[in-house]
Design an enzyme around this catalytic site. Structure first.
Site, PDB file in Angstrom:
ATOM      1  N   CYS A 210      -1.361   7.843   3.706  1.00 11.42           N
ATOM      2  CA  CYS A 210      -1.989   7.188   4.538  1.00 11.42           C
ATOM      3  C   CYS A 210      -1.019   6.936   5.906  1.00 11.42           C
ATOM      4  O   CYS A 210      -0.604   8.168   6.684  1.00 11.42           O
ATOM      5  CB  CYS A 210      -2.534   5.992   4.431  1.00 11.42           C
TER       6      CYS A 210
ATOM      7  N   HIS B 127      -6.213   7.390  -0.575  1.00 13.95           N
ATOM      8  CA  HIS B 127      -5.708   6.123  -1.339  1.00 13.95           C
ATOM      9  C   HIS B 127      -6.334   6.344  -2.631  1.00 13.95           C
ATOM     10  O   HIS B 127      -7.385   6.637  -3.033  1.00 13.95           O
ATOM     11  CB  HIS B 127      -6.186   4.743  -0.893  1.00 13.95           C
TER      12      HIS B 127
END
Length: 496
Positions: free
Chosen positions: A334, A431
């Site tokens: 991310c 994630h």
């Protein structure tokens, strides 16, 4: 019919509120009670994506699992994600409404309170019971005005409160009695009993203190939960205890290093690695030198440009370059993925002052932060070996560039991330990358681990939740708990 509601508040942060709510949720679900978790206001950088496409605190997603439910934005209607020491992104009903400092948020609290009560009303109409988690401590005098997180909420919906304290911290009786003393008369009356958490030793030695506490306050001790060695429950926000330099360096283990950025987010991404028997994982903190490793992982961040500048100030950019020269592997997740590119642009000031920052330059791409955040649960396959992956995306950035022609993942909605031309660098917005056993094994093998074992992280999570529910059944006064929820007449041997 309105759901029975019980609230858990703590004498301090990390007293065990999330743990007890999770335990009660699974214990009730085992009895066939339709139960949902609820946290009016949460401040955390660990979050999850819900079935309705919003964002809530990670702890409430775990509590939903304990209830055997899919997470929903009503379970955590207000989420504050700190992006500076004095400000936070405010998320209401799963969507960001803006960045606010403490004064701005204080003025906004009336609208936040309305959102909290709306979400609670929907859950109370849908479920038989709602177990509520407070935030911090109800005795924080400076935050009492307009409170929606603790007693302010309990008073508004007229529910009983359990007060939990952590005996590991010391002074447990002072914590409980002192907290009561700082409450108003009506709030004290609302406290239905105490739970003491993380006790080690002979309970007989504690009993005189418990007897004194009941005499002094006129309130029952509902039970004493033992210290549970080896228990893993995903953290609400804080890094794991003693995270820096905690690796054991076992023979035959692969060494994984994670820089502990000031605004690290979703560090629960690394729980499968921390629990893996073949992985020696260390979070490296400020002032430390990055030690030799097989794999460095740059984590998510709530303030990517600021955290990248901080990483450079630690001297870690040169250490990462040296790591790659010696054949090490590098993964960015991310915000960490965005750092791997050539530049990060924030023209709208999403995470701070508008501007641009040079990236680490390992992937030929640039990222622009946009006002609309990407929130979705996703599934797909890892390009390295086709292993199935499942996870979620929470990011404001849009990345573009030639590097994306070599994606790291093929997800249902399209390609994601990138693998560097030299095969040493991998980045992704996903994630939960390591929660899939096959994908975790493939990434550890890519990083140099031979004969990888594939432990089942999902099974470990379920075992931990069940272990907590077992503790409720064994160590708490379940008849009293059932009575507080108005369920004492329900046919079940578990109330005994």
């Amino acid at each position: 019919m309105k759901a029975a509601t019980l609230m858990v508040q703590g004498t301090t942060s990390d007293a065990g509120k999330s743990l007890l709510v999770t335990a009660l949720c699974r214990w009730l679900a085992r009895q066939g009670v339709q139960v949902a978790p609820f946290k009016p206001q949460n401040m955390a950088l660990n979050s999850a994506v819900t079935e309705d496409g919003g964002e809530i605190g990670r702890a409430q997603a775990v509590q939903a699992q304990a209830c055997r439910l899919a997470p929903h934005t009503d379970m955590n209607p207000v989420l504050l994600k700190p992006n500076t020491d004095v400000g936070a992104q405010v998320i209401v009903h799963g969507r960001a409404v803006g960045n606010m400092d403490a004064q701005d948020y204080h003025a906004y609290k009336r609208r936040a309170r309305a959102a909290v009560l709306q979400s609670y009303a929907r859950l109370a109409a849908q479920y038989e019971a709602v177990v509520v988690e407070g935030a911090g401590s109800p005795a924080e005098i400076n935050l009492r005005a307009g409170d929606i997180a603790n007693m302010g909420f309990a008073e508004a919906v007229d529910c009983p409160v359990i007060l939990i304290a952590d005996i590991e911290r010391g002074g447990v009786f002072a914590h409980l009695v002192g907290t009561l003393a700082l409450l108003s008369e009506s709030e004290r009356a609302r406290v239905a009993g105490f739970v003491i958490n993380r006790f080690r030793g002979d309970i007989a030695l504690l009993q005189p203190g418990l007897d004194w506490l009941e005499r002094e306050t006129g309130k029952p001790v509902l039970g004493v939960l033992p210290y549970l060695a080896g228990l893993h429950l995903e953290a609400e926000d804080a890094l794991p205890p003693s995270p820096f330099g905690a690796g054991d360096g076992g023979v035959g283990k692969i060494r994984v290093i994670v820089p502990a950025l000031p605004r690290i987010s979703n560090h629960t991404d690394f729980d499968p690695l921390r629990l893996h028997p073949q992985v020696d994982l260390r979070f490296v903190g400020p002032g430390e030198t990055l030690p030799p490793a097989d794999l460095i992982i740059l984590p998510g961040s709530k303030s990517v440009r600021a955290d990248l500048a901080w990483l450079r100030a630690q001297g870690w950019e040169a250490a990462i370059a040296r790591h790659l020269r010696y054949g090490g592997k590098l993964i960015g997740l991310c915000g960490g993925y965005q750092m791997l590119g050539e530049a990060i642009h924030d023209p709208h000031g999403i995470e701070g002052e508008p501007g641009s920052s040079a990236g680490l330059g390992y992937l030929a791409m640039q990222t622009v932060l946009a006002p609309e955040k990407q929130l979705r649960n996703v599934c797909g396959r890892l390009v390295l070996n086709g292993a199935e992956v499942r996870g979620y995306e929470i990011h404001a950035g849009v990345s573009r560039g030639p590097a994306l022609a070599r994606p790291a993942l093929m997800l249902d909605h399209g390609p994601d991330g990138a693998i560097g031309d030299d095969g040493q660098v991998l980045g992704t917005y996903l994630h939960g990358l390591f929660e899939s056993s096959a994908a975790c094994a493939a990434l550890l093998a890519w990083s140099g681990l031979r004969e990888v074992l594939p432990p089942d992280y999902q099974a470990l999570r379920e075992q931990a939740i069940d272990r907590l529910a077992d503790c409720v059944a064994e160590h708490l006064d379940t008849r009293r708990l059932a009575g507080l929820l108005g369920l004492a007449g329900k046919e079940s041997r578990a109330w005994a």
